[in-house]
Enzyme design. Structure first.
Site, PDB file in Angstrom:
ATOM      1  N   HIS A 293       6.526  -9.749  57.119  1.00 46.06           N
ATOM      2  CA  HIS A 293       6.165 -10.608  55.990  1.00 46.06           C
ATOM      3  C   HIS A 293       5.899 -12.035  56.461  1.00 46.06           C
ATOM      4  O   HIS A 293       6.609 -12.562  57.316  1.00 46.06           O
ATOM      5  CB  HIS A 293       7.299 -10.652  54.964  1.00 46.06           C
ATOM      6  CG  HIS A 293       7.424  -9.429  54.126  1.00 46.06           C
ATOM      7  ND1 HIS A 293       8.025  -8.274  54.573  1.00 46.06           N
ATOM      8  CD2 HIS A 293       7.046  -9.184  52.837  1.00 46.06           C
ATOM      9  CE1 HIS A 293       8.010  -7.372  53.605  1.00 46.06           C
ATOM     10  NE2 HIS A 293       7.416  -7.899  52.547  1.00 46.06           N
TER      11      HIS A 293
ATOM     12  N   ASN B 188      11.149  -9.794  64.430  1.00 51.22           N
ATOM     13  CA  ASN B 188      11.161  -9.691  62.974  1.00 51.22           C
ATOM     14  C   ASN B 188      12.564  -9.501  62.423  1.00 51.22           C
ATOM     15  O   ASN B 188      12.926 -10.100  61.409  1.00 51.22           O
ATOM     16  CB  ASN B 188      10.262  -8.518  62.551  1.00 51.22           C
ATOM     17  CG  ASN B 188      10.170  -8.373  61.044  1.00 51.22           C
ATOM     18  OD1 ASN B 188      10.113  -9.349  60.307  1.00 51.22           O
ATOM     19  ND2 ASN B 188      10.169  -7.125  60.577  1.00 51.22           N
TER      20      ASN B 188
END
Length: 306
Positions: free
Chosen positions: A152, A183
């Site tokens: 994201h 991440n």
């Protein structure tokens, strides 16, 4: 000393050398310039004229009780870093890069209200952005078996106030291929830190995006090289940036800018090590932040490493 890089990466005017923690390397050039004096940020940042968007200068911060559309418009209080392919969602605004099949940048406005709520990502699914032409969008199949996470840019947990807002962070136009270790660890820690800042500041504006930095090869020349995924050739960034604009109740503004490499990073490295001068991100990304910020405030303090 933690090893972050395996080769030389270069931001314009700044180098990132193997075996050196990113924050220290990126700020080294700035530190050398500042040995004899302590200039303000504006002494070092070239203010280049860019097209203005009148609406942005008239937008006021989101106030509790306003209709939800103002959450996305309020994110643009400090203007647009660029003006291409602007898309507005429930609570973030993005500029899409059709060539690389990901966003050039995403801006969110966080406060104590937006980061709390009952929304849950278990009800959300990654999905193609049908507002993007089929030639220029990414698909879930591009990521399957690639070894990269769908990372994201506007973090899902930043939008717990609304399930719809959280769901919209799962558009693949808000996603970039991200190393799983990064991440799930160091980058996740940076996202959490941004949310924690809502306890200390009135508003937290976060702009996130990919970088594709040149690297010096064995022949001494500089090359920009990056992997692409799937049939749609989704570009894998070499690095990611996050620019954080912090508003105090009195109107003072602080600026913090971070860069992390898209590779495994030891999550024990303090986040302060990834702070970089804002002009390094502006030069590398082709975006501008400071000129727009200075249209809204006369008091800007840039926080850098050291």
């Amino acid at each position: 000393m933690h090893r972050v890089f395996c080769s030389r990466w270069v931001l314009p005017g700044l180098s990132l050398t193997a075996g050196v923690v990113i924050g220290a390397s990126l700020t080294a050039a700035g530190d050398r310039r500042n040995n004899n004096r302590e200039p303000s940020l504006l002494d070092r940042v070239p203010v280049i004229p860019i097209p203005s968007v009148d609406a942005a200068s008239e937008i006021s911060p989101y106030q509790p009780g306003q209709v939800s559309v103002n959450r996305s418009t309020a994110t643009m209080k400090y203007g647009f870093p660029s003006l291409s392919n602007i898309k507005s969602r429930e609570s973030y605004v993005t500029s899409y890069d059709p060539r690389n099949r990901t966003a050039a940048w995403v801006i969110e406005q966080l406060n104590a209200e937006t980061v709390t709520g009952s929304s849950d990502r278990k009800y959300s699914e990654f999905k193609e952005d049908e507002s993007v032409h089929v030639y220029h969008r990414s698909s879930n199949s591009d990521y399957k078996g690639s070894g990269f996470d769908r990372g994201h840019l506007a973090a899902a947990a930043n939008h717990k106030w609304s399930q719809k807002a959280m769901d919209e962070t799962f558009y693949l136009s808000n996603v970039s291929p991200q190393n799983p270790n990064l991440n799930q660890n160091a980058w996740n820690n940076l996202e959490k830190y941004c949310r924690s800042l809502t306890k200390h500041y009135q508003n937290v504006f976060v702009c996130t995006g990919p970088l594709y930095l040149p690297r010096q090869e064995a022949d001494g020349k500089m090359y920009v090289k990056y992997q692409v995924l799937g049939k749609n050739h989704v570009a894998v960034p070499t690095h990611f940036f996050k620019v954080v604009i912090l508003e105090k109740p009195r109107g003072d503004v602080e600026l913090r800018s971070y860069v992390m490499p898209n590779m495994p990073v030891d999550e024990k490295i303090p986040l302060e090590r990834f702070l970089v001068p804002i002009e390094s991100i502006e030069r590398a990304s082709g975006l501008l932040f400071v000129p727009n910020i200075m249209k809204r405030t006369s008091s800007l303090k840039a926080i850098t490493a050291g």
